[in-house]
Design a protein around this motif. Sequence first.
Motif, mmCIF file in Angstrom:
data_model
loop_
_atom_site.group_PDB
_atom_site.id
_atom_site.type_symbol
_atom_site.label_atom_id
_atom_site.label_comp_id
_atom_site.label_asym_id
_atom_site.label_seq_id
_atom_site.Cartn_x
_atom_site.Cartn_y
_atom_site.Cartn_z
ATOM 1 N N PRO A 8 18.088 -22.090 136.372
ATOM 2 C CA PRO A 8 17.364 -22.880 137.699
ATOM 3 C C PRO A 8 18.564 -22.946 138.477
ATOM 4 O O PRO A 8 19.624 -23.335 138.497
ATOM 5 C CB PRO A 8 16.960 -24.306 136.906
ATOM 6 N N VAL A 9 17.726 -23.006 139.880
ATOM 7 C CA VAL A 9 18.692 -23.108 141.137
ATOM 8 C C VAL A 9 18.250 -23.978 141.937
ATOM 9 O O VAL A 9 18.962 -24.469 142.886
ATOM 10 C CB VAL A 9 18.994 -21.626 141.994
ATOM 11 N N ALA A 10 16.947 -24.539 141.856
ATOM 12 C CA ALA A 10 16.194 -25.441 142.650
ATOM 13 C C ALA A 10 15.018 -25.880 142.049
ATOM 14 O O ALA A 10 14.419 -25.149 141.246
ATOM 15 C CB ALA A 10 16.088 -24.751 144.124
ATOM 16 N N ALA A 11 14.327 -26.640 142.596
ATOM 17 C CA ALA A 11 12.994 -27.143 142.066
ATOM 18 C C ALA A 11 12.078 -26.052 142.271
ATOM 19 O O ALA A 11 11.373 -25.498 142.968
ATOM 20 C CB ALA A 11 12.503 -28.280 143.028
ATOM 21 N N GLY A 12 11.754 -25.530 140.880
ATOM 22 C CA GLY A 12 10.651 -24.450 140.675
ATOM 23 C C GLY A 12 11.124 -23.267 141.206
ATOM 24 O O GLY A 12 10.271 -22.235 141.203
ATOM 25 N N THR A 13 12.472 -23.049 141.072
ATOM 26 C CA THR A 13 12.862 -21.558 141.320
ATOM 27 C C THR A 13 13.997 -21.140 140.489
ATOM 28 O O THR A 13 14.924 -22.243 140.017
ATOM 29 C CB THR A 13 13.582 -21.580 142.931
ATOM 30 N N SER A 14 14.421 -19.891 140.027
ATOM 31 C CA SER A 14 15.384 -19.679 138.982
ATOM 32 C C SER A 14 16.070 -18.357 139.677
ATOM 33 O O SER A 14 15.591 -17.851 140.573
ATOM 34 C CB SER A 14 14.810 -19.458 137.548
ATOM 35 N N GLY A 15 17.196 -17.864 139.323
ATOM 36 C CA GLY A 15 17.946 -16.730 139.486
ATOM 37 C C GLY A 15 18.164 -15.976 138.285
ATOM 38 O O GLY A 15 18.323 -16.606 137.093
ATOM 39 N N HIS A 16 18.990 -14.913 138.445
ATOM 40 C CA HIS A 16 19.511 -14.267 137.354
ATOM 41 C C HIS A 16 20.709 -13.326 137.968
ATOM 42 O O HIS A 16 20.564 -12.979 139.054
ATOM 43 C CB HIS A 16 18.369 -13.354 136.580
ATOM 44 N N LEU A 17 21.610 -12.742 137.215
ATOM 45 C CA LEU A 17 22.459 -11.751 137.477
ATOM 46 C C LEU A 17 21.915 -10.567 138.016
ATOM 47 O O LEU A 17 21.040 -10.196 137.545
ATOM 48 C CB LEU A 17 23.315 -11.479 136.233
ATOM 49 N N LEU A 18 22.433 -9.955 139.298
ATOM 50 C CA LEU A 18 22.165 -8.771 139.783
ATOM 51 C C LEU A 18 23.244 -7.888 139.151
ATOM 52 O O LEU A 18 22.805 -6.703 138.816
ATOM 53 C CB LEU A 18 22.224 -8.635 141.288
ATOM 54 N N GLY A 19 24.308 -8.011 139.037
ATOM 55 C CA GLY A 19 25.324 -7.179 138.328
ATOM 56 C C GLY A 19 26.066 -6.237 139.010
ATOM 57 O O GLY A 19 27.001 -5.523 138.446
ATOM 58 N N GLY A 20 25.825 -6.131 140.320
ATOM 59 C CA GLY A 20 26.637 -5.030 141.083
ATOM 60 C C GLY A 20 28.096 -5.365 141.294
ATOM 61 O O GLY A 20 28.788 -4.485 141.089
ATOM 62 N N ALA A 21 28.195 -6.432 141.408
ATOM 63 C CA ALA A 21 29.800 -6.849 141.386
ATOM 64 C C ALA A 21 30.453 -6.755 140.126
ATOM 65 O O ALA A 21 31.558 -6.163 140.126
ATOM 66 C CB ALA A 21 30.080 -8.402 142.110
ATOM 67 N N LEU A 22 29.862 -7.138 139.033
ATOM 68 C CA LEU A 22 30.531 -6.975 137.721
ATOM 69 C C LEU A 22 30.907 -5.664 137.491
ATOM 70 O O LEU A 22 31.798 -5.349 137.140
ATOM 71 C CB LEU A 22 29.476 -7.980 136.742
ATOM 72 N N ALA A 23 29.754 -5.009 137.795
ATOM 73 C CA ALA A 23 29.795 -3.602 137.125
ATOM 74 C C ALA A 23 30.905 -2.810 138.267
ATOM 75 O O ALA A 23 31.799 -2.148 137.714
ATOM 76 C CB ALA A 23 28.734 -2.633 137.381
ATOM 77 N N ALA A 24 30.849 -2.890 139.326
ATOM 78 C CA ALA A 24 32.017 -2.292 140.243
ATOM 79 C C ALA A 24 33.511 -2.868 139.893
ATOM 80 O O ALA A 24 34.292 -1.830 139.930
ATOM 81 C CB ALA A 24 31.687 -2.805 141.778
ATOM 82 N N ILE A 25 33.695 -3.863 139.653
ATOM 83 C CA ILE A 25 35.054 -4.257 139.234
ATOM 84 C C ILE A 25 35.420 -3.832 137.860
ATOM 85 O O ILE A 25 36.532 -3.407 137.856
ATOM 86 C CB ILE A 25 35.040 -5.971 139.427
ATOM 87 N N LEU A 26 34.351 -3.884 136.902
ATOM 88 C CA LEU A 26 35.104 -3.426 135.497
ATOM 89 C C LEU A 26 34.984 -2.079 135.582
ATOM 90 O O LEU A 26 36.121 -1.536 134.640
ATOM 91 C CB LEU A 26 34.048 -4.155 134.523
ATOM 92 N N VAL A 27 34.160 -1.141 136.136
ATOM 93 C CA VAL A 27 34.256 0.151 135.905
ATOM 94 C C VAL A 27 34.307 1.145 137.092
ATOM 95 O O VAL A 27 34.402 2.362 137.099
ATOM 96 C CB VAL A 27 33.113 0.704 134.828
ATOM 97 N N GLY A 28 34.526 0.418 138.285
ATOM 98 C CA GLY A 28 34.344 1.231 139.651
ATOM 99 C C GLY A 28 33.310 1.275 140.387
ATOM 100 O O GLY A 28 32.076 1.041 139.896
ATOM 101 N N PRO A 29 33.227 1.476 141.623
ATOM 102 C CA PRO A 29 31.837 1.316 142.559
ATOM 103 C C PRO A 29 31.094 2.316 142.207
ATOM 104 O O PRO A 29 29.924 2.042 142.150
ATOM 105 C CB PRO A 29 32.472 1.213 143.893
ATOM 106 N N CYS A 30 31.489 3.493 142.147
ATOM 107 C CA CYS A 30 30.368 4.707 141.912
ATOM 108 C C CYS A 30 29.873 4.538 140.397
ATOM 109 O O CYS A 30 28.574 4.566 140.421
ATOM 110 C CB CYS A 30 31.210 5.932 142.149
ATOM 111 N N THR A 31 30.592 4.336 139.435
ATOM 112 C CA THR A 31 29.933 3.947 138.381
ATOM 113 C C THR A 31 29.144 2.725 137.979
ATOM 114 O O THR A 31 28.298 2.684 137.243
ATOM 115 C CB THR A 31 31.269 3.819 137.164
ATOM 116 N N GLY A 32 29.723 1.683 138.974
ATOM 117 C CA GLY A 32 28.961 0.594 139.048
ATOM 118 C C GLY A 32 27.446 0.870 139.526
ATOM 119 O O GLY A 32 26.377 0.222 139.082
ATOM 120 N N VAL A 33 27.201 1.629 140.508
ATOM 121 C CA VAL A 33 26.078 1.859 141.144
ATOM 122 C C VAL A 33 25.019 2.638 140.008
ATOM 123 O O VAL A 33 23.875 2.127 139.681
ATOM 124 C CB VAL A 33 26.116 3.070 142.253
#
Length: 351
Positions: free
Chosen positions: A59-84
């Motif tokens: 939950p992030v606000a009243a009646g709204t939620s969010g979830h991970l997108l993952g682009g940043a995590l993937a780019a940092i862990l395995v590289g930007p091209c592999t992250g895409v």
Amino acid sequence: MHVPDGFIDAPTSAVTGVVAAAAVAVSLRGARRELDERTAPLAGLVAAFIFAVQMLNFPVAAGTSGHLLGGALAAILVGPCTGVLCVSVVLLMQSILFADGGLTALGVNITNMAIVTTVVAYAVFRLLVKVLPRGRRSITVASFAAALLSVPAAALAFTLMFAVGGTTDVSLGKVLTAMVGVHVLIGLGEATITALTVGAVVAVRPDLVYGARDLRQRLRLRVNGELVDAPAAEPAPVAARSPRRIWAVGLVTSLVLAGFVSFYASASPDGLEKVAADHGIDKKAEDHAVADSPLADYGVKDVTDARLSGGLAGVIGVGVTVVAGSAVFWAVRRRRAAGPADVSPASTSGA
């Protein structure tokens, strides 16, 4: 942020499809330079982990939620091209198996969630790593900031696409304000998950983190009057920290998150769904082409128990994603091994 069919018109969807295909082609080539025998298995695991964590709406606000997108995590862990490629594999599995994200909107989703997030996040990350003091804490701080900025950047990209090819007549200013505003809040959750995950891996195996490859200061030797980098001394292997152990722990964690923890995720609509409902963007939304899939809406058809149905769907999703992702990245790795010999400094660092 998963855009369904009908939000964006056909011409714009086609253009973004071409952009996404070109970016994936470039990333396949770039991933050959990023992947080695240790990081190729990790890339498939990163894709599976992103799939699992995306099931955990918070939950992030009243009646709204969010979830991970993952682009940043993937780019940092395995590289930007592999992250895409990691995020693209996740989006493909979600669309064709779980009816999450439209098939005609796949190019839109890859552009927003895989390309924009990865490029923005990695650019911010590299900039901060250069100006912050060298150390593991700086990697974590840079990961937090990069992930935080990547989410509203994706929201802005969607707004621009909607401005060009939106199928409903809605005030662009209202869409921009609502999308960026709610996704700044979602970005805080994204940043927290990314920083915690990157920090955990860096603490155990910094050599497996692409973004931390320059963490250790190289010894420099004077040869013939010039300073050159000395070969890096590899640490003695530690069984408890072997890549296989990391991979196994990561896979079990992904299965637990998708199979059990996901049942307790927020049921509120995510940021895009909420904005679309509030402002009428979803008036021309179309039914998904595979809405009758046995795994549609992250449940197993004919399994009446909601907990069991969602858990089985999550486990199946993690399994399919890790297999598909690993196959892609091993194929990329084999192409690199079959190509011309790599004579870069990195390839001789263990000599």
